[in-house]
Each structure stands twice: as structure tokens, then as C-alpha cells.
Design a protein around this motif. Structure first.
Motif, PDB file in Angstrom:
ATOM      1  N   ALA A 157      62.722  25.096  26.589  1.00 37.28           N
ATOM      2  CA  ALA A 157      63.333  23.773  26.480  1.00 37.28           C
ATOM      3  C   ALA A 157      62.851  23.065  25.214  1.00 37.28           C
ATOM      4  O   ALA A 157      61.711  23.258  24.774  1.00 37.28           O
ATOM      5  CB  ALA A 157      62.999  22.935  27.717  1.00 37.28           C
ATOM      6  N   ALA A 158      63.722  22.264  24.632  1.00 41.26           N
ATOM      7  CA  ALA A 158      63.413  21.576  23.382  1.00 41.26           C
ATOM      8  C   ALA A 158      62.362  20.497  23.581  1.00 41.26           C
ATOM      9  O   ALA A 158      62.358  19.777  24.587  1.00 41.26           O
ATOM     10  CB  ALA A 158      64.681  20.958  22.805  1.00 41.26           C
ATOM     11  N   GLN A 159      61.481  20.366  22.584  1.00 44.53           N
ATOM     12  CA  GLN A 159      60.451  19.335  22.562  1.00 44.53           C
ATOM     13  C   GLN A 159      60.579  18.523  21.277  1.00 44.53           C
ATOM     14  O   GLN A 159      61.235  18.950  20.321  1.00 44.53           O
ATOM     15  CB  GLN A 159      59.051  19.970  22.626  1.00 44.53           C
ATOM     16  CG  GLN A 159      58.811  20.864  23.820  1.00 44.53           C
ATOM     17  CD  GLN A 159      57.485  21.595  23.730  1.00 44.53           C
ATOM     18  OE1 GLN A 159      56.724  21.426  22.771  1.00 44.53           O
ATOM     19  NE2 GLN A 159      57.185  22.409  24.735  1.00 44.53           N
ATOM     20  N   THR A 160      59.941  17.366  21.282  1.00 46.11           N
ATOM     21  CA  THR A 160      59.902  16.566  20.068  1.00 46.11           C
ATOM     22  C   THR A 160      59.274  17.381  18.944  1.00 46.11           C
ATOM     23  O   THR A 160      58.301  18.103  19.163  1.00 46.11           O
ATOM     24  CB  THR A 160      59.098  15.274  20.298  1.00 46.11           C
ATOM     25  OG1 THR A 160      59.716  14.526  21.338  1.00 46.11           O
ATOM     26  CG2 THR A 160      59.056  14.420  19.039  1.00 46.11           C
ATOM     27  N   GLU A 161      59.864  17.277  17.753  1.00 42.04           N
ATOM     28  CA  GLU A 161      59.481  18.005  16.539  1.00 42.04           C
ATOM     29  C   GLU A 161      60.105  19.390  16.472  1.00 42.04           C
ATOM     30  O   GLU A 161      60.000  20.063  15.453  1.00 42.04           O
ATOM     31  CB  GLU A 161      57.957  18.108  16.366  1.00 42.04           C
ATOM     32  CG  GLU A 161      57.289  16.759  16.183  1.00 42.04           C
ATOM     33  CD  GLU A 161      55.816  16.877  15.838  1.00 42.04           C
ATOM     34  OE1 GLU A 161      55.284  18.011  15.811  1.00 42.04           O
ATOM     35  OE2 GLU A 161      55.189  15.834  15.575  1.00 42.04           O
ATOM     36  N   ASP A 162      60.789  19.826  17.528  1.00 41.60           N
ATOM     37  CA  ASP A 162      61.560  21.068  17.442  1.00 41.60           C
ATOM     38  C   ASP A 162      62.808  20.830  16.605  1.00 41.60           C
ATOM     39  O   ASP A 162      63.318  19.703  16.514  1.00 41.60           O
ATOM     40  CB  ASP A 162      61.975  21.553  18.829  1.00 41.60           C
ATOM     41  CG  ASP A 162      60.824  22.207  19.584  1.00 41.60           C
ATOM     42  OD1 ASP A 162      59.792  22.501  18.950  1.00 41.60           O
ATOM     43  OD2 ASP A 162      60.971  22.398  20.809  1.00 41.60           O
ATOM     44  N   GLN A 163      63.320  21.914  16.039  1.00 42.08           N
ATOM     45  CA  GLN A 163      64.584  21.840  15.308  1.00 42.08           C
ATOM     46  C   GLN A 163      65.686  22.485  16.139  1.00 42.08           C
ATOM     47  O   GLN A 163      65.562  23.636  16.538  1.00 42.08           O
ATOM     48  CB  GLN A 163      64.476  22.535  13.959  1.00 42.08           C
ATOM     49  CG  GLN A 163      65.782  22.534  13.166  1.00 42.08           C
ATOM     50  CD  GLN A 163      65.606  23.159  11.801  1.00 42.08           C
ATOM     51  OE1 GLN A 163      65.304  22.487  10.834  1.00 42.08           O
ATOM     52  NE2 GLN A 163      65.802  24.470  11.708  1.00 42.08           N
TER      53      GLN A 163
END
Length: 322
Positions: A157-163
Motif C-alpha cells: 500500500a502507498a505511503q507518504t513520500e512514495d511515488q
């Protein structure tokens, strides 16, 4: 040539200029002779067209062009004669353009202000002192690493700072709006590239997932047609990539043109650059103090033409930036 000068304001000058009719006629005849040499008129050989026919066909245009040339030349002659320093182009107001008579016109323009610089003794200057500490150097190395961040695809799952690589379609009142759709867009969560709520709404999303975001454009949004309006974005997440900071190794150092010196050599080179920029910053601050002090001690009126030119320059700069 007769010239008179009137000071209408502190910086504005009004030049009244009279040019003898002979100079105008000479310029007109010169134009006509040039035209006669290259004019192509049916029934006449090149260069053999009678001057009466040249005047009939081209006389008006030749006079207009000649008058323009004479006005331009005589204005600069008058400026030099009167020892004036124009701050911008003049506004020309013709008074008499009748053929056979003296040319009369008025040129209105601003001049650069004249003043004696004073007040040096009263300027207080604080010379700043600073040095590059080891902690500053460590921070700079981290900045350089972050500037060279690479993203690697992950299955989570996407997290903050992921692109995220995303496709999205935005609608207002059920209609797709201009500029509200894109495919294959790279978006780093937390970068604040999108309107408030867009990036937060994708935290936790996985590759292949579709999310619908109901958001409101800010009241001060640059596109006034969308400012304050509610929008629905349908977003498809194509991939999720996590940031990877590069290691401080020879490959990283080589990106900055530094080879075979190791971490200590790289730190020394970065420190040298930081110290050079620090010296320049201190010099700039001292210069600004001097200029601010001189401006306070020597108030001057700025020509409107210069202000207008600066506004135009900033406008062009802003357009190029965006």
C-alpha cells in the motif's frame, strides 16, 4: 534646426523641434531616387521610369518614410545638443507635416535623475561572520542524496513520500473540465503538487486500485473558473514505488565529477563549495546594507519608463517560469 526644452516635471522633458523644409525635401528626393532605381513598372525599362511617374506612384509613401527617418534622427541630434539623457522612448506629437513647410513636432520623454551620492559616513554596516560546521556539511550531503532519490516499484500500500504512477479524470458538475485528466502521471505523495486532499486520498492505495476523491478547489485557485468548486476525481493507481536514497559511494561521487577521492575527498569538495557560497552570501548582505543606506540618504524619483520596463521584464519572466 531649432530646439527648445521645457521641464514639465522633475524628470519629464518636452522638446519642441523644428526641422527646415529643405532637409525634409532632400530626404524625400533621396527616397524617390532609390525607388526609381529598382521600381518595376510596365512599359518602362528598370531605372528609366520618369521621376514624375515615380512621384505620382510612390510620393506619399516616400514622404511618410522620410519624415519618420528625419524625426528619429533629429530627435537624437536634439538630445545630444541639449545634453539630455532619455530614460525611455519619446512620445512624438507632430505639429506640422505639410509638404514644402518646416517640420514641427514635440517629443515628450523622461530623463534619468541627476544627483550627487552622499551619506556614506552615516551608513552603519554589520559584517556578518559564519563558518561551515560539520553539521551543516552533513545536512548538505543528505540534501544531495534526496535530490538524487530513486524510486523502486513495491507491492504494498502507498505511503507518504512514495511515488505513484496514476491515471485520473476530474469532473465538475458531472462534466470533465479542461486540464483535469491525465494518464501515466508520476506523483510523489506529500509533494503538495495537487489540490488539498488529493494526495492524502491516495495514501493506502495499491497498484490496480481505483479511488474516487470528492474534493473542493481552493477559493484562491489560479484557475478562477474552478476556484471554490467541488470536483470528483476518479484515480487509477498503476504502480507504487518507494524512495531509495543513494549510498555515498564512488558511483554517487562521480555524478558530481569527483572520482577516486573517497568520502573524505567528497566532503572536502562539498565543504569548499559551501564556503564559497557562504562568502558570496556575506558579501551580498554587506552590499545590500550599503545600497539600502545610500537609498535612504539619497531619495530619488524613478522614471516611469524604467518602472514599466521592469514590470514587463517580470511579466515575461513569470510566463517563462510557468
Amino acid at each position: 534646426m531649432q530646439v527648445s526644452v521645457e521641464n514639465t516635471t522633475a524628470l519629464e522633458r518636452r522638446l519642441s523641434i523644428t526641422v527646415p523644409a529643405e532637409r525634409i525635401e532632400t530626404a524625400v528626393n533621396k527616397r524617390l531616387q532609390q525607388t526609381a532605381q529598382k521600381a518595376k513598372i510596365a512599359g518602362f525599362r528598370p531605372g528609366k521610369v520618369p521621376m514624375s511617374e515615380i512621384k505620382r506612384r510612390f510620393g506619399a509613401d516616400a514622404r511618410q518614410e522620410a519624415v519618420g527617418d528625419v524625426i528619429q534622427a533629429s530627435f537624437y541630434e536634439a538630445v545630444v545638443e541639449q545634453k539630455l539623457n532619455p530614460a525611455g522612448s519619446p512620445s512624438i506629437e507632430p505639429k506640422s507635416l505639410e509638404a514644402g513647410k518646416d517640420l514641427e513636432y514635440v517629443a515628450v520623454f523622461e530623463v534619468f535623475p541627476e544627483f550627487e551620492v552622499a551619506g556614506f559616513d552615516g551608513i552603519a554596516i554589520e559584517r556578518l561572520s559564519a563558518e561551515v560546521a560539520d553539521s551543516d556539511l552533513d545536512n548538505m550531503l543528505e540534501i544531495l542524496r534526496k535530490q538524487n532519490t530513486r524510486f523502486e516499484v513495491v507491492e504494498r500500500a502507498a505511503q507518504t513520500e512514495d511515488q505513484l504512477n496514476i491515471d485520473f479524470v476530474g469532473k465538475v458538475d458531472g462534466e470533465v473540465f479542461a486540464g483535469g485528466s491525465a494518464k501515466g502521471t508520476q506523483l510523489v505523495l506529500g509533494s503538495n503538487r495537487m489540490i488539498p486532499g488529493f494526495e492524502d486520498g491516495l495514501v493506502g492505495a495499491k497498484a490496480g486500485e481505483e479511488r474516487v476523491l470528492n474534493l473542493t478547489f481552493p477559493a484562491d485557485y489560479q484557475n478562477l473558473d474552478l476556484a471554490g468548486k467541488v470536483a470528483e476525481f476518479t484515480v487509477t493507481v498503476n504502480s507504487v514505488s518507494e524512495p531509495k536514497l543513494p549510498e555515498l559511494n564512488e558511483e554517487f561521487f562521480a555524478q558530481f565529477g569527483i572520482k577516486e577521492t573517497g568520502i573524505e575527498g567528497f566532503r572536502a569538495e562539498v565543504r569548499k563549495n559551501m564556503e564559497r557560497e557562504l562568502r558570496q552570501a556575506i558579501k551580498s548582505k554587506v552590499k545590500n546594507q550599503v545600497m539600502d543606506g545610500l537609498l535612504a540618504a539619497n531619495p530619488i524619483e524613478v522614471p516611469k519608463a524604467l518602472l514599466s520596463n521592469e514590470v514587463d521584464r517580470l511579466r515575461v519572466q513569470a510566463v517563462q517560469h510557468f
